[in-house]
Enzyme design. Structure first.
Site, PDB file in Angstrom:
ATOM      1  N   ASP A 282       1.158  -1.409   0.314  1.00 37.25           N
ATOM      2  CA  ASP A 282       0.226  -0.395   0.389  1.00 37.25           C
ATOM      3  C   ASP A 282       1.175   1.135   0.315  1.00 37.25           C
ATOM      4  OD1 ASP A 282      -2.883   1.409   0.340  1.00 37.25           O
ATOM      5  OD2 ASP A 282      -1.824   2.027   2.336  1.00 37.25           O
ATOM      6  N   GLU A 325       1.630  -0.576  -5.245  1.00 34.97           N
ATOM      7  CA  GLU A 325       0.564   0.624  -5.391  1.00 34.97           C
ATOM      8  C   GLU A 325       1.294   1.559  -5.186  1.00 34.97           C
ATOM      9  OE1 GLU A 325      -3.394   3.578  -3.684  1.00 34.97           O
ATOM     10  OE2 GLU A 325      -1.804   2.573  -2.431  1.00 34.97           O
TER      11      GLU A 325
END
Length: 563
Positions: A282, A325
């Site tokens: 993330d 990401e």
């Protein structure tokens, strides 16, 4: 520190070189005739994988007894509280064969580590940490999601069904500060300024939003563990064990006791203990990039250690996988992410792949325009690397086909575009993404529409289409990881070819085909007399005069070798 990074890079190179050839592993029946089904082993390839992404709390409630913990009873805005989905619910659906029927060979679920106990309002309504991105304790699982035993069972069940598991991991930040959740010490986190995203510094040395403390991932200064965390471990009866493990980790690695190394240790423990196959990272662009190489090195070591301890459970020799990401990354930019004043090649920092934010816009173009473009980039700028393609996600406010008016076309683009595919839970069943009275990304996060799948024929028909395409893709690495070539403009027919060592995969696909009798040009790819099987209509055909003839009302054909 420079010596440390060099050592890490050398270690990563050693791990990469050490990996043995990836042997074919998954048994899939692809060669058929009228009397028998010949079993053929398909090699797993991350570049062509089908990854299913779900919010743990919103997918399936396997254990209603764990729905309420830590007195999380305050009223929340619509779709911003816990709804009961858990790890057990994912396992149950694996056992039912739901994922296998869809052709899924990897599952990515939102973080399951212990979340902050309190609630907060970021400007879109009062919310609890149902989404999993607000960590309180990386060493424990949140009881709303389940236990470590539940997670162990999930991984074992997935592996028995030839499905890999990706854990969603967060190092960039802790959870927000609430009355129940004190801020981490000031040498661990910064609480200001809020990111402006105008250059590298205002993207990395800042907080994503207000009240989301940002870990000092760039720091090499040793820090002490937070008193609140020590007290928590003591109350839970595991203080001594946690401290002993940390001592062994830092002695083994020689890393300074900087904030990021504690978290790296805690996250890679799940790989070492359970055999987690990969990480979805993330907020990759918001942390110092060297963090990700360090995470990859330790995770790879942990994965190899687990394999040695559990040889009977090893699927194959595929190395540990990391996909990042870097919000806004697009395949057209190749290997670099541009901050304006600095460019970073995240593929040099442990990432096999990055999430591609471009396909949702490319999907508005013709099939051939999309496929040709992705084939070119993946076989040049990104050769031996990959992208994770998606059309819908948990935090993209402008997904493709938000109103779910084109579910069949969406499946065609997602599954047939070169690269790794990411199904967002409910894509395959046209789950509603426009929920009334929701604010922000909550509208994208309704509970999985199992009742519609069970009762509505239109939903069943959509799911069947996704299952046929997903299974075909899973059975043929050529679709995602092979080379693309157009064979015919009208009707539109293309081929894909994948060759790796002794394994060769060849398929032909036809799209936008006319109803009734249709002719598909395959000359130069499949020779006359070749027997093929259309998996979509379950029809056997033979190549004659450079073409095959099908007669049905389908506008799609998925052709594979029949023997």
């Amino acid at each position: 520190m420079k010596k440390l990074l060099i050592a890490i890079a050398v270690s990563a190179l050693f791990l990469t070189c050490k990996v043995e050839k990836n042997e074919p592993q998954t048994p899939v029946s692809t060669a058929k005739d009228s009397t028998q089904i010949v079993q053929k082993k398909i090699p797993f390839v991350w570049q062509g994988a089908n990854i299913y992404f779900l919010l743990t709390d919103r997918f399936n409630n396997g254990n209603p007894e764990n729905d309420l913990n830590f007195d999380r009873t305050n009223e929340t805005a619509p779709l911003r509280g816990f709804m009961g989905g858990d790890i057990q619910g994912i396992t149950d659906k694996i056992k039912e064969g739901y994922f296998s029927k869809l052709g899924v060979n990897a599952i990515w679920f939102t973080p399951v580590v212990e979340q902050i106990h309190g609630d907060t309002d970021e400007g879109t309504g009062n919310t609890y940490a149902y989404h999993g991105y607000w960590a309180k304790d990386w060493t424990a699982l949140d009881p709303n999601f389940g236990t470590k035993k539940d997670l162990e069972n999930l991984v074992k069940t997935a592996h028995k069904n030839n499905i890999r598991i990706l854990m969603d991991v967060v190092i960039n930040h802790t959870g927000p500060v609430t009355e129940q959740d004190p801020v981490w010490p000031e040498d661990w986190v910064r609480t200001t300024p809020v990111c402006e995203h105008t250059n590298y510094e205002t993207t990395t040395s800042c907080t994503l939003v207000a009240n989301l403390p940002d870990i000092y991932t760039e720091s090499d200064e040793a820090v002490e563990l937070p008193d609140a965390l020590l007290a928590k471990w003591k109350d839970e009866g595991r203080l001594s064990n946690e401290l002993d493990e940390l001592q062994l980790f830092f002695q083994r690695t020689g890393y300074p006791r900087a904030p990021r190394f504690y978290i790296i240790k805690w996250l890679t423990d799940y790989v070492n203990d359970l055999g987690i196959d990969g990480f979805r990272v993330d907020t990759a662009k918001h942390a110092d990039e060297k963090t990700w190489l360090e995470l990859y090195v330790e995770a790879s070591k942990a994965f190899e250690t687990w394999k040695k301890k559990h040889p009977e459970d090893v699927l194959d020799n595929t190395p540990f996988y990391m996909v990042g990401e870097a919000y806004g990354y697009e395949i057209s930019t190749g290997r670099e992410f541009d901050f304006g004043d600095k460019k970073v090649d995240y593929f040099e920092y442990g990432f096999e792949s990055l999430i591609n934010f471009e396909l949702k816009n490319d999907a508005k173009k013709s099939y051939e325009t999309i496929f040709k473009k992705y084939n070119r980039i993946l076989n040049s700028d990104l050769k031996n690397k990959g992208v994770l393609n998606y059309l819908t996600s948990h935090d993209d406010a402008e997904p493709f086909d938000k109103d779910r008016k084109r579910p069949y076309y969406t499946a065609n683009v997602l599954f047939l575009t070169p690269g790794t595919s990411q199904i967002y839970y409910g894509d395959e069943s046209a789950r509603d993404l426009t929920i009334e009275n929701t604010e922000g990304d909550a509208t994208l996060r309704s509970f999985m529409n199992w009742e519609e799948i069970d009762s509505l024929q239109v939903t069943k028909n959509i799911l069947t289409h996704w299952q046929k395409l997903g299974s075909f893709r899973a059975n043929h690495p050529a679709i995602g990881a092979g080379r693309h070539k157009r064979l015919s403009k009208k009707p539109y027919v293309f081929s894909r070819t994948y060759i790796n060592e002794n394994f060769k995969d060849k398929v032909v696909v036809g799209l936008d085909l006319p109803k009734g009798k249709k002719s598909l040009w395959v000359k130069g790819f499949f020779g006359d007399g070749t027997k093929l099987f259309d998996t979509y209509s379950e029809t056997y055909v033979e190549v004659k005069n450079g073409k095959v003839i099908l007669e049905n009302d389908n506008d799609i054909a998925l052709l594979e070798l029949a023997d």
